[in-house]
Design an enzyme around this catalytic site. Structure first.
Site, PDB file in Angstrom:
ATOM      1  N   GLU A  83      -0.751  -8.109   5.535  1.00  0.00           N
ATOM      2  CA  GLU A  83      -0.368  -8.186   6.953  1.00  0.00           C
ATOM      3  C   GLU A  83      -1.580  -8.185   7.887  1.00  0.00           C
ATOM      4  O   GLU A  83      -1.435  -8.460   9.071  1.00  0.00           O
ATOM      5  CB  GLU A  83       0.612  -7.044   7.309  1.00  0.00           C
ATOM      6  N   HIS A 112      -3.316  -5.221   1.674  1.00  0.00           N
ATOM      7  CA  HIS A 112      -2.658  -5.383   2.980  1.00  0.00           C
ATOM      8  C   HIS A 112      -2.605  -6.839   3.442  1.00  0.00           C
ATOM      9  O   HIS A 112      -3.401  -7.241   4.305  1.00  0.00           O
ATOM     10  CB  HIS A 112      -3.408  -4.572   4.042  1.00  0.00           C
ATOM     11  N   CYS A 126       0.833  -1.199   0.000  1.00  0.00           N
ATOM     12  CA  CYS A 126       0.000   0.000   0.000  1.00  0.00           C
ATOM     13  C   CYS A 126       0.871   1.255   0.000  1.00  0.00           C
ATOM     14  O   CYS A 126       1.512   1.554  -1.001  1.00  0.00           O
ATOM     15  CB  CYS A 126      -0.991  -0.046   1.163  1.00  0.00           C
TER      16      CYS A 126
END
Ligand code: GLN
Length: 198
Positions: free
Chosen positions: A181, A179, A87
């Site tokens: 994560e 994302h 991002c």
């Protein structure tokens, strides 16, 4: 340099969701390091640039403690260090940011459009087809995400949606506009770790 088989992965920790990356990496058995100043980069085997606010990070980077960190990351990336931007990180990696002169690392031959899906989430979770990760779709979380509107000749497109490219690789450089994560799926982190050569 980490011991054989156990990579030392730095995560740029000036602002943004670096903590989530560190937790994910540690769950995969990697060693991690919070990177806050240029001297922290010595000895890492790979680097993650997390999500956050690219203009804020560019301002922090020009402050005393972090000063020079973009230049050092650029030169390590040119020497082959695996670097993955998620991002905001993909914005920092891009050579071209549409309509902006903001500070950047500028290593990867991609053009990004910031906030391409509007000010909020594009959707809670969009299943993404990414053949490099296997047949199972990857849960794509988009948070004020950019999109890659153009990629150079040496850039491999790994995933796309209607609006443009969401995952791409150029040799040792990886960009995702979503994302990985924050989801319960470690395949992009595993893919990135496999880019590290011992
Ligand atoms: N919109 C942010 C920027 O332009 C990126 C958002 C994110 O990293 N989640 O820097």
């Amino acid at each position: 340099m980490a011991s054989k088989g156990k990579a030392l992965v730095g995560v740029l920790s000036l602002q943004g969701d670096f903590r989530e990356h560190i937790e994910k990496l540690e769950s995969l058995g990697a060693q991690t390091l919070d990177v806050r100043r240029a001297s922290d980069l010595a000895g890492i085997d790979a680097l993650i640039l997390p999500g956050g606010e690219s203009t804020a990070v560019a301002i922090i980077e020009s402050s005393h403690a972090a000063h020079g960190i973009f230049d050092e990351i650029r030169s390590m990336g040119e020497s082959g260090l695996p670097i993955w931007g998620t991002c905001m990180g993909s914005i920092l990696l891009a050579k071209n940011i549409e309509g902006s002169k903001q500070g950047r690392i500028g290593l990867m031959d991609i053009t990004v459009r910031r906030n391409a899906f509007g000010p909020q989430r594009f959707s809670a979770e969009t299943p993404l087809q990414i053949p490099a990760l296997g047949a199972l779709p990857f849960p794509g979380v988009f948070i004020r995400a950019p999109i890659l509107t153009a990629v150079g000749e040496g850039v491999e497109v790994l995933g796309r949606v209607e609006q443009g490219t969401v995952m791409a690789r150029e040799k040792n450089l990886l960009a995702t506009v979503f994302h990985p994560e924050v989801v319960d799926d470690a395949r992009v982190h595993e893919y990135f770790l496999s880019m590290i050569q011992f």
